[in-house]
Write a protein that holds these residues in place. Structure first.
Motif, PDB file in Angstrom:
ATOM      1  N   ILE A 147     -39.359  94.261  29.882  1.00 19.51           N
ATOM      2  CA  ILE A 147     -38.385  93.734  31.115  1.00 19.51           C
ATOM      3  C   ILE A 147     -39.446  93.542  32.233  1.00 19.51           C
ATOM      4  O   ILE A 147     -40.417  94.474  32.254  1.00 19.51           O
ATOM      5  N   GLU A 151     -36.005  92.640  36.782  1.00 20.89           N
ATOM      6  CA  GLU A 151     -34.917  92.866  35.796  1.00 20.89           C
ATOM      7  C   GLU A 151     -34.661  94.338  35.660  1.00 20.89           C
ATOM      8  O   GLU A 151     -33.366  94.628  35.483  1.00 20.89           O
ATOM      9  N   LEU A 181     -31.182  87.905  29.777  1.00 22.62           N
ATOM     10  CA  LEU A 181     -32.708  88.064  29.287  1.00 22.62           C
ATOM     11  C   LEU A 181     -32.779  87.038  28.065  1.00 22.62           C
ATOM     12  O   LEU A 181     -33.912  86.838  27.627  1.00 22.62           O
ATOM     13  N   ARG A 185     -34.788  88.435  23.598  1.00 26.97           N
ATOM     14  CA  ARG A 185     -35.360  89.537  24.291  1.00 26.97           C
ATOM     15  C   ARG A 185     -34.149  90.815  24.413  1.00 26.97           C
ATOM     16  O   ARG A 185     -34.615  91.720  24.422  1.00 26.97           O
TER      17      ARG A 185
END
Length: 267
Positions: A147, A151, A181, A185
């Motif tokens: 990330i 994030e 995301l 992800r």
């Protein structure tokens, strides 16, 4: 006379049992427990976990009472980290990153270490996600490239906004306020957390236990004068009554327990 009395519960789940051999392990601390433990004249009293809801939290003044009598008092991981940060200037010793974060003002809320857990006879299983563990895990995920820093910050904010009893990785990652995301992800992050989640509370508990394994800490030294107020004497009276009631309850059991087969076995 116990050498080291340790109050702990959910934070030592998964800890190497060998680290617990040098200590007299007792349930999470509540108000009066440190005073009563100090009556046993131990070499040291260590606090990892403690109650604060459903039972009064350990009182700062009973920790001070133990310190002024030369008993080393240490803390880490959870309630122990909180009290150590608050009582360091009076001689209480703190261990670990959580203690340091509280001491330095990086953290200040109790809910950072609070969590919902199961009963003692099941080993105090963690039933919710501690905020300090969410922070540590998301920082590690960011460092691993799963990330971005922005994030990470948004996910931390999402976790922080949730009630400590219902906070979980599922609730954090599925929060509408959390960053989007994308399915791929998000799946990768969930899988990574399943195997790489950082249990900062356990790591700090282990650090304290490793410190204690080196032998009983030196006696506490504090110049603080202890004032025995009316409230203090009231508390002492209540704690002694509780201890006496517990002793009577144990004696009334007669050293026997009823098994599932309804036969009596001596303890």
């Amino acid at each position: 006379m116990p050498e080291i009395i340790l109050f702990a519960g959910p934070s030592i789940t998964g800890v190497d049992s060998a680290l617990l051999k040098p200590v007299d392990l007792r349930p999470p601390v509540q108000q009066g427990d440190v005073y009563l433990a100090a009556q046993e004249a131990p070499g040291a009293i260590a606090i990892i976990d403690g109650f604060f809801e459903g039972a009064p939290a350990v009182w700062h003044k009973e920790i001070l009472w133990a310190l002024t009598r030369g008993i080393a008092v240490l803390g880490a991981s959870s309630m122990g980290a909180l009290r150590a940060a608050e009582m360091e200037r009076f001689g209480m010793q703190g261990v670990g990153g959580i203690f340091e974060a509280y001491r330095d003002g990086v953290l200040d809320d109790d809910d950072e270490v609070a969590l919902l857990h199961g009963p003692a006879d099941l080993g105090y299983p963690n039933l919710s996600l501690a905020m300090v563990n969410a922070r540590a895990t998301l920082a590690a995920a960011s460092a691993a490239g799963l990330i971005e820093a922005t994030e990470e910050a948004a996910l931390v904010a999402s976790a922080k906004a949730q009630f400590y009893k219902t906070r979980s990785w599922d609730s954090v990652l599925s929060d509408p306020a959390a960053p989007r995301l994308g399915d791929s992800r998000l799946t990768d992050l969930r899988h990574w957390i399943a195997t790489h989640a950082v249990d900062q509370k356990r790591l700090d508990a282990e650090a304290l236990l490793q410190h204690l394994a080196q032998g009983a800490p030196a006696p506490a030294r504090t110049e603080t004068h202890f004032e025995e107020t009316a409230l203090w004497h009231e508390g002492v009276g209540l704690w002694r009554q509780r201890a006496a009631a517990q002793a009577r309850a144990t004696a009334e059991k007669g050293g026997y327990r009823l098994t599932a087969g309804l036969s009596l076995l001596q303890e």
